[in-house]
Motif scaffolding. Structure first.
Motif, PDB file in Angstrom:
ATOM      1  N   SER A  72       0.837  -1.208   0.000  1.00 59.01           N
ATOM      2  CA  SER A  72       0.000   0.000   0.000  1.00 59.01           C
ATOM      3  C   SER A  72       0.871   1.257   0.000  1.00 59.01           C
ATOM      4  CB  SER A  72      -0.898   0.020   1.234  1.00 59.01           C
ATOM      5  OG  SER A  72      -0.105   0.174   2.408  1.00 59.01           O
ATOM      6  N   MET A  73       0.270   2.372  -0.323  1.00 63.22           N
ATOM      7  CA  MET A  73       0.985   3.646  -0.248  1.00 63.22           C
ATOM      8  C   MET A  73       1.423   3.902   1.201  1.00 63.22           C
ATOM      9  SD  MET A  73       1.344   5.001  -3.246  1.00 63.22           S
ATOM     10  CE  MET A  73       1.105   6.725  -3.699  1.00 63.22           C
ATOM     11  N   LYS A  74       0.628   3.429   2.149  1.00 62.67           N
ATOM     12  CA  LYS A  74       0.983   3.563   3.571  1.00 62.67           C
ATOM     13  C   LYS A  74       2.253   2.772   3.873  1.00 62.67           C
ATOM     14  CE  LYS A  74      -0.912   3.061   8.226  1.00 62.67           C
ATOM     15  NZ  LYS A  74      -2.063   2.641   9.035  1.00 62.67           N
ATOM     16  N   ASP A  75       2.374   1.567   3.292  1.00 66.28           N
ATOM     17  CA  ASP A  75       3.579   0.756   3.478  1.00 66.28           C
ATOM     18  C   ASP A  75       4.808   1.494   2.945  1.00 66.28           C
ATOM     19  OD1 ASP A  75       2.138  -1.410   4.543  1.00 66.28           O
ATOM     20  OD2 ASP A  75       1.837  -2.309   2.560  1.00 66.28           O
ATOM     21  N   ILE A  76       4.645   2.089   1.775  1.00 68.70           N
ATOM     22  CA  ILE A  76       5.748   2.806   1.145  1.00 68.70           C
ATOM     23  C   ILE A  76       6.151   4.002   2.005  1.00 68.70           C
ATOM     24  CG2 ILE A  76       6.440   4.170  -0.872  1.00 68.70           C
ATOM     25  CD1 ILE A  76       4.490   2.345  -2.505  1.00 68.70           C
ATOM     26  N   ARG A  87       4.882  10.553   6.203  1.00 66.39           N
ATOM     27  CA  ARG A  87       3.445  10.369   6.374  1.00 66.39           C
ATOM     28  C   ARG A  87       2.888   9.983   5.003  1.00 66.39           C
ATOM     29  NH1 ARG A  87       4.022  15.372   8.786  1.00 66.39           N
ATOM     30  NH2 ARG A  87       2.834  16.339   7.085  1.00 66.39           N
ATOM     31  N   PRO A  88       1.838   9.152   4.939  1.00 63.36           N
ATOM     32  CA  PRO A  88       1.297   8.730   3.643  1.00 63.36           C
ATOM     33  C   PRO A  88       0.998   9.888   2.698  1.00 63.36           C
ATOM     34  CG  PRO A  88       0.337   7.421   5.375  1.00 63.36           C
ATOM     35  CD  PRO A  88       1.182   8.467   6.055  1.00 63.36           C
ATOM     36  N   ALA A  89       0.499  11.000   3.218  1.00 63.47           N
ATOM     37  CA  ALA A  89       0.160  12.142   2.357  1.00 63.47           C
ATOM     38  C   ALA A  89       1.385  12.693   1.643  1.00 63.47           C
ATOM     39  CB  ALA A  89      -0.511  13.228   3.182  1.00 63.47           C
ATOM     40  N   ASN A  90       2.570  12.538   2.260  1.00 61.77           N
ATOM     41  CA  ASN A  90       3.791  13.071   1.652  1.00 61.77           C
ATOM     42  C   ASN A  90       4.137  12.381   0.328  1.00 61.77           C
ATOM     43  OD1 ASN A  90       4.007  13.681   4.634  1.00 61.77           O
ATOM     44  ND2 ASN A  90       5.726  14.861   3.849  1.00 61.77           N
ATOM     45  N   ILE A  91       3.769  11.108   0.203  1.00 60.33           N
ATOM     46  CA  ILE A  91       4.064  10.365  -1.027  1.00 60.33           C
ATOM     47  C   ILE A  91       3.408  11.052  -2.225  1.00 60.33           C
ATOM     48  CG2 ILE A  91       3.743   8.157  -2.231  1.00 60.33           C
ATOM     49  CD1 ILE A  91       5.709   7.877  -0.011  1.00 60.33           C
ATOM     50  N   TYR A  92       2.206  11.605  -2.001  1.00 61.33           N
ATOM     51  CA  TYR A  92       1.463  12.210  -3.107  1.00 61.33           C
ATOM     52  C   TYR A  92       2.065  13.535  -3.559  1.00 61.33           C
ATOM     53  CZ  TYR A  92      -1.902   8.548  -2.216  1.00 61.33           C
ATOM     54  OH  TYR A  92      -2.495   7.318  -2.057  1.00 61.33           O
ATOM     55  N   ASN A  93       3.032  14.049  -2.835  1.00 65.55           N
ATOM     56  CA  ASN A  93       3.775  15.214  -3.314  1.00 65.55           C
ATOM     57  C   ASN A  93       4.695  14.832  -4.470  1.00 65.55           C
ATOM     58  OD1 ASN A  93       2.730  17.047  -1.408  1.00 65.55           O
ATOM     59  ND2 ASN A  93       4.247  16.411   0.107  1.00 65.55           N
ATOM     60  N   TYR A  94       4.962  13.532  -4.607  1.00 65.28           N
ATOM     61  CA  TYR A  94       5.902  13.058  -5.617  1.00 65.28           C
ATOM     62  C   TYR A  94       5.254  12.165  -6.668  1.00 65.28           C
ATOM     63  CZ  TYR A  94       9.123  14.676  -2.037  1.00 65.28           C
ATOM     64  OH  TYR A  94       9.789  15.455  -1.122  1.00 65.28           O
ATOM     65  N   PHE A  95       4.263  11.392  -6.259  1.00 65.38           N
ATOM     66  CA  PHE A  95       3.615  10.446  -7.168  1.00 65.38           C
ATOM     67  C   PHE A  95       2.110  10.468  -6.938  1.00 65.38           C
ATOM     68  CE2 PHE A  95       7.886   8.815  -6.303  1.00 65.38           C
ATOM     69  CZ  PHE A  95       8.386   8.706  -7.587  1.00 65.38           C
TER      70      PHE A  95
END
Length: 197
Positions: free
Chosen positions: A31-35, A42-50
């Protein structure tokens, strides 16, 4: 998307951690949470990049193919490099990426394509086809120059690529053979089939 060295470093960290997770847990099970957890975000930070998980997978696979295809583009038509030398460079480059530090991403390649959208899959397959076309042109150049005997160049390239891909199964960094020694063996084996007798 964040710019600068820090942003680039975080983006690369996401790709590297994701590659390991996708291989170890499976793409669907990660999951994005796992990544985010693996990266210390924090999971929301991933969406700053992908924007989504598939984009991460696509970037991993595209990066691997770019690393394999990029260095050999110049070899296909460079007459200053003999066909045997060019073939050795292709084998060494491919093997280094297949068995190197990021070999998990190359293992992921085998199953990752099925998890991409049709449009993304076509882009990755186009890079794979470019690799084949470049390698085939080197074999053809060897045949035209008289350095190689007449063979089916596509079959030759597929056979060499299969030897490289298969080495992922049995290779160990602690094993008997180094990556360089494996590359030398595959090249020598290929040349025995290609050189005029």
């Amino acid at each position: 998307m964040p710019a600068g060295k820090n942003g680039s470093a975080q983006r690369n960290a996401i790709l590297q951690k994701s590659s390991v997770l996708f291989w170890e847990k499976g793409y669907a099970e990660t999951s994005m949470k796992d990544i985010a957890s693996a990266c210390g975000f924090r999971p929301a930070n991933i969406y700053n990049y992908f924007d989504k998980k598939e984009t991460i997978l696509f970037e991993i696979l595209r990066g691997e193919m770019d690393d394999i295809v990029g260095p050999i583009r110049r070899l296909a038509d460079d007459d200053s490099i003999g066909p045997a030398e060019a073939l050795k460079a292709v084998i060494d480059n491919h093997l280094r990426h297949t068995l190197g530090e990021r070999r998990g991403a190359m293992l992921l390649f085998d199953v990752g394509l099925n998890n991409l959208s049709s449009a993304s899959r076509k882009k990755i397959v186009a890079l794979r086809d470019e690799y084949d076309t470049l390698s085939i042109s080197i074999i053809r150049r060897g045949m035209e120059s008289g350095a190689f005997r007449d063979v089916d160049p596509q079959m030759a390239v597929f056979s060499i690529s299969s030897m490289i891909a298969r080495s992922r199964i049995w290779y160990s960094p602690k094993g008997k053979y180094s990556i360089g020694a494996i590359g030398d063996f595959i090249f020598d084996f290929a040349m025995k089939g290609l050189e005029k007798r």
